[in-house]
Design a protein around this motif. Structure first.
Motif, PDB file in Angstrom:
ATOM      1  N   UNK A   1       0.829  -1.191   0.000  1.00 51.12           N
ATOM      2  CA  UNK A   1       0.000   0.000   0.000  1.00 51.12           C
ATOM      3  C   UNK A   1       0.869   1.249   0.000  1.00 51.12           C
ATOM      4  N   UNK A   2       0.217   2.370   0.106  1.00 54.32           N
ATOM      5  CA  UNK A   2       0.939   3.630   0.020  1.00 54.32           C
ATOM      6  C   UNK A   2       1.895   3.827   1.200  1.00 54.32           C
ATOM      7  N   UNK A   3       1.576   3.270   2.355  1.00 53.83           N
ATOM      8  CA  UNK A   3       2.447   3.400   3.515  1.00 53.83           C
ATOM      9  C   UNK A   3       3.819   2.787   3.241  1.00 53.83           C
ATOM     10  N   UNK A   4       3.852   1.636   2.538  1.00 57.78           N
ATOM     11  CA  UNK A   4       5.129   1.012   2.213  1.00 57.78           C
ATOM     12  C   UNK A   4       5.964   1.904   1.296  1.00 57.78           C
ATOM     13  N   UNK A   5       5.296   2.481   0.306  1.00 57.35           N
ATOM     14  CA  UNK A   5       5.999   3.339  -0.641  1.00 57.35           C
ATOM     15  C   UNK A   5       6.569   4.564   0.063  1.00 57.35           C
ATOM     16  N   UNK A   6       5.737   5.225   0.886  1.00 53.66           N
ATOM     17  CA  UNK A   6       6.184   6.418   1.593  1.00 53.66           C
ATOM     18  C   UNK A   6       7.273   6.077   2.621  1.00 53.66           C
ATOM     19  N   UNK A   7       7.164   4.910   3.258  1.00 50.44           N
ATOM     20  CA  UNK A   7       8.192   4.505   4.214  1.00 50.44           C
ATOM     21  C   UNK A   7       9.538   4.325   3.548  1.00 50.44           C
ATOM     22  N   UNK A   8       9.521   3.671   2.376  1.00 54.01           N
ATOM     23  CA  UNK A   8      10.760   3.494   1.627  1.00 54.01           C
ATOM     24  C   UNK A   8      11.335   4.839   1.200  1.00 54.01           C
ATOM     25  N   UNK A   9      10.486   5.748   0.765  1.00 52.74           N
ATOM     26  CA  UNK A   9      10.940   7.070   0.350  1.00 52.74           C
ATOM     27  C   UNK A   9      11.523   7.836   1.530  1.00 52.74           C
ATOM     28  N   UNK A  10      10.867   7.708   2.693  1.00 59.70           N
ATOM     29  CA  UNK A  10      11.362   8.405   3.882  1.00 59.70           C
ATOM     30  C   UNK A  10      12.741   7.895   4.287  1.00 59.70           C
ATOM     31  N   UNK A  11      12.921   6.592   4.276  1.00 62.57           N
ATOM     32  CA  UNK A  11      14.208   6.034   4.672  1.00 62.57           C
ATOM     33  C   UNK A  11      15.324   6.483   3.725  1.00 62.57           C
ATOM     34  N   UNK A  12      15.034   6.486   2.435  1.00 63.41           N
ATOM     35  CA  UNK A  12      16.035   6.903   1.459  1.00 63.41           C
ATOM     36  C   UNK A  12      16.384   8.370   1.613  1.00 63.41           C
ATOM     37  N   UNK A  13      15.362   9.220   1.784  1.00 63.33           N
ATOM     38  CA  UNK A  13      15.608  10.651   1.917  1.00 63.33           C
ATOM     39  C   UNK A  13      16.359  10.967   3.196  1.00 63.33           C
ATOM     40  N   UNK A  14      16.052  10.243   4.273  1.00 64.78           N
ATOM     41  CA  UNK A  14      16.751  10.481   5.539  1.00 64.78           C
ATOM     42  C   UNK A  14      18.221  10.113   5.421  1.00 64.78           C
ATOM     43  N   UNK A  15      18.498   9.000   4.727  1.00 61.25           N
ATOM     44  CA  UNK A  15      19.891   8.596   4.543  1.00 61.25           C
ATOM     45  C   UNK A  15      20.656   9.624   3.716  1.00 61.25           C
ATOM     46  N   UNK A  16      20.020  10.138   2.649  1.00 60.35           N
ATOM     47  CA  UNK A  16      20.672  11.144   1.810  1.00 60.35           C
ATOM     48  C   UNK A  16      20.883  12.427   2.582  1.00 60.35           C
ATOM     49  N   UNK A  17      19.879  12.810   3.405  1.00 61.44           N
ATOM     50  CA  UNK A  17      20.019  14.027   4.203  1.00 61.44           C
ATOM     51  C   UNK A  17      21.157  13.902   5.199  1.00 61.44           C
ATOM     52  N   UNK A  18      21.278  12.722   5.830  1.00 64.29           N
ATOM     53  CA  UNK A  18      22.366  12.516   6.791  1.00 64.29           C
ATOM     54  C   UNK A  18      23.712  12.578   6.096  1.00 64.29           C
ATOM     55  N   UNK A  19      23.814  11.982   4.910  1.00 66.69           N
ATOM     56  CA  UNK A  19      25.073  12.027   4.167  1.00 66.69           C
ATOM     57  C   UNK A  19      25.412  13.453   3.759  1.00 66.69           C
ATOM     58  N   UNK A  20      24.373  14.227   3.351  1.00 66.43           N
ATOM     59  CA  UNK A  20      24.604  15.618   2.969  1.00 66.43           C
ATOM     60  C   UNK A  20      25.110  16.430   4.143  1.00 66.43           C
ATOM     61  N   UNK A  21      24.560  16.155   5.337  1.00 66.03           N
ATOM     62  CA  UNK A  21      25.001  16.876   6.529  1.00 66.03           C
ATOM     63  C   UNK A  21      26.468  16.575   6.843  1.00 66.03           C
ATOM     64  N   UNK A  22      26.881  15.325   6.653  1.00 66.59           N
ATOM     65  CA  UNK A  22      28.270  14.966   6.911  1.00 66.59           C
ATOM     66  C   UNK A  22      29.206  15.659   5.938  1.00 66.59           C
ATOM     67  N   UNK A  23      28.812  15.737   4.656  1.00 64.25           N
ATOM     68  CA  UNK A  23      29.658  16.405   3.676  1.00 64.25           C
ATOM     69  C   UNK A  23      29.702  17.906   3.917  1.00 64.25           C
ATOM     70  N   UNK A  24      28.564  18.483   4.380  1.00 61.55           N
ATOM     71  CA  UNK A  24      28.515  19.925   4.620  1.00 61.55           C
ATOM     72  C   UNK A  24      29.340  20.313   5.830  1.00 61.55           C
ATOM     73  N   UNK A  25      29.398  19.445   6.858  1.00 66.04           N
ATOM     74  CA  UNK A  25      30.134  19.741   8.077  1.00 66.04           C
ATOM     75  C   UNK A  25      31.080  18.586   8.410  1.00 66.04           C
TER      76      UNK A  25
END
Length: 307
Positions: A73-97
């Motif tokens: 269902x849509x919850x699975x899709x959004x959950x997968x998207x959230x996990x991916x975006x959070x990982x990318x955001x964390x990586x971006x924060x490490x590169x920025x600082x």
């Protein structure tokens, strides 16, 4: 500005993650990841990667059942998207600082440099009258054999043999003896790179090939930082060195003593020219500063005229 860039990164990652997931959902080809590990209800969340995967189900082989693709269902899709975006955001924060790297700071010691000749005085060493030389830094040495070769320049590779001791101060009239903690018949040093005990490196700078010295190093020119050599290779030698260092701290005194012989001096073909025996004089430094200030002033005037 940083917050806007971070928001753009998260939005883009959401779009990139949701589109493939939606396409897979439409084609009924998206499969939820499974594993054969036991249930993760009591699994510790020790790092970011594990916390981002806390929604992934872990089932045992005995309880594993084929996943019903129609249940996606849509919850699975959004959950997968959230996990991916959070990982990318964390990586971006490490590169920025990024974390500060101390690789070029730790374990490097400045070598005392002085053009003034050392002071010479007579002293009684083991019942013999010897001449002890003392530099402005506090380093002392006894010239046993002067040597006939050349002296090393900073940047050269220097081969030495040595015996290393620690001499604790006399306590309550009890005379302490030399306590050996290391020796080596063929030790190679990059002279002037700051990775050698500063007092020993200073003494080597005025030694000649074939020369022998007893170098008396005060604590302020000894093992003042981690990563300085020479240090014992074996565990027992290092344990003994650490024990003697603790005793020096406890009694608030003592010296390092190196009996050194300079074997050879080798020119380092890989040297990039970062070392030099001569420093710039105050007059030359002022001339250089005035030239730079003049160039900067001329550039500012030219820019003002252009505007």
């Amino acid at each position: 500005i940083k917050r806007r860039k971070m928001n753009r990164t998260i939005v883009c990652s959401l779009i990139v993650s949701v589109l493939p997931a939606a396409a897979g959902f439409a084609g009924n080809n998206l499969v939820r990841p499974r594993s054969t590990f036991p249930s993760s209800n009591n699994r510790p969340q020790s790092n970011l990667a594990e916390s981002l995967q806390e929604d992934v189900e872990f089932q045992s082989e005995s309880n594993a059942k084929p996943y019903d693709k129609s249940a996606l269902n849509r919850r699975d899709v959004l959950g997968q998207a959230y996990r991916t975006s959070a990982a990318i955001a964390a990586s971006s924060a490490l590169f920025a600082n990024p974390a500060t790297s101390n690789a070029d700071i730790e374990g490097v010691a400045t070598i005392p440099q002085s053009t003034a000749p050392p002071e010479a005085k007579s002293s009684n060493e083991d019942g013999k009258s010897v001449t002890v030389f003392k530099t402005k830094s506090g380093l002392q040495y006894i010239e046993i054999v002067e040597g006939t070769g050349s002296t090393p320049a900073y940047g050269n590779l220097v081969a030495i043999s040595y015996k290393a001791y620690i001499k604790l101060p006399d306590i309550k009239g009890k005379q302490s003896k030399l306590d050996e903690f290391d020796s080596d018949k063929g030790y190679l040093i990059k002279h002037g790179n700051g990775r050698t005990v500063p007092g020993l490196d200073e003494a080597l700078h005025t030694m000649k090939v074939g020369g022998k010295r007893r170098v008396i190093v005060p604590p302020k020119l000894g093992y003042i930082s981690g990563g300085l050599g020479p240090i014992p290779v074996g565990p027992y030698g290092r344990y003994k060195l650490n024990t003697l260092l603790d005793k020096m701290v406890e009694v608030k005194g003592g010296n390092f003593i190196f009996d050194v012989e300079m074997k050879s001096i080798i020119e380092d073909e890989a040297d990039q020219g970062y070392y030099g025996d001569e420093s710039i004089s105050p007059d030359d430094f002022n001339t250089l500063r005035q030239n730079l200030e003049g160039q900067q002033q001329a550039a500012r005037e030219a820019k003002a005229k252009a505007v």
